[in-house]
Scaffold this motif. Structure first.
Motif, mmCIF file in Angstrom:
data_model
loop_
_atom_site.group_PDB
_atom_site.id
_atom_site.type_symbol
_atom_site.label_atom_id
_atom_site.label_comp_id
_atom_site.label_asym_id
_atom_site.label_seq_id
_atom_site.Cartn_x
_atom_site.Cartn_y
_atom_site.Cartn_z
ATOM 1 N N GLY A 1 7.641 13.795 3.890
ATOM 2 C CA GLY A 1 9.050 12.741 4.891
ATOM 3 C C GLY A 1 9.831 13.777 5.630
ATOM 4 N N ALA B 1 7.761 12.186 9.646
ATOM 5 C CA ALA B 1 7.418 10.957 9.155
ATOM 6 C C ALA B 1 7.236 9.787 10.211
ATOM 7 N N THR C 1 2.503 8.968 10.416
ATOM 8 C CA THR C 1 2.245 7.320 9.348
ATOM 9 C C THR C 1 0.724 7.339 8.853
ATOM 10 N N LYS D 1 12.465 6.699 9.384
ATOM 11 C CA LYS D 1 12.168 6.298 7.761
ATOM 12 C C LYS D 1 10.886 7.693 7.645
ATOM 13 N N ASP D 2 10.998 8.257 6.446
ATOM 14 C CA ASP D 2 9.275 8.786 5.570
ATOM 15 C C ASP D 2 8.338 8.049 5.077
#
Length: 178
Positions: free
Chosen positions: A22, A25, A30, A59-60
């Motif tokens: 995470g 990211a 990703t 966001k992760d």
């Protein structure tokens, strides 16, 4: 040469670790990691879908997996709206109406499957979330086959391809978390 290959492997391992943990990211990192573990992932589609979501930049991998699943739910709703427009057109070929009606019901189920996948991933039930997302595949195939059976080209080809790609991406990103 050996040193270059070694560095590339090290960078790939570190990049995958950062995505999975995470840390930093991004949609790009990703999607790149997801494409590395599943060659069916369309990197450009993945990035464009995630970048288009306002919450994706902070966001992760867990958050991005939930976003992709929720995008699938939204895409199913858009497919249903497209179908409603086609059914309402007075010049829509009669041969199209039956498969369009069938696909409307199927895309409703697609939306439910993606919504359930989002919930399961949110609750960190990753295997169940992936199974829920996988339920989309036969639904989309049934829709596509409905047009084949009556011998007309599907006006929903892009929707079908998008839904299938979202399942693949959702599964790949979820696999990064574990």
């Amino acid at each position: 040469m050996r040193t270059s290959v070694g560095r590339l492997v090290l960078v790939a391992v570190i990049g995958t670790f950062l995505v999975v943990s995470g840390v930093h990211a991004t949609p790009e990192t990703t999607c790149k990691a997801a494409a590395r573990i599943d060659k069916r992932v369309n990197y450009d589609f993945c990035v464009s879908e995630l970048i288009g979501h306002p919450e994706s930049l902070d966001k992760d991998a867990w958050g991005l997996a939930k976003i992709i699943a929720s995008l699938g739910e939204g895409d199913a709703g858009a497919a249903m709206a497209d179908i409603e427009v086609l059914l309402a057109k007075p010049d829509t070929d009669e041969k199209l109406k039956a498969p369009l009606g069938q696909c409307h019901k199927l895309y409703d189920q697609v939306g439910v499957a993606f919504a359930q996948a989002t919930d399961e991933i949110n609750w960190r039930h990753y295997d169940i979330g992936k199974k829920k997302a996988a339920q989309v595949v036969p639904l989309v195939q049934q829709c596509d086959n409905a047009f084949v059976k009556v011998g007309v080209p599907s006006p929903l080809t892009k929707r079908s391809e998008g839904s299938m790609q979202l399942v693949i991406i959702c599964t790949a990103i979820t696999n990064l978390i574990k």
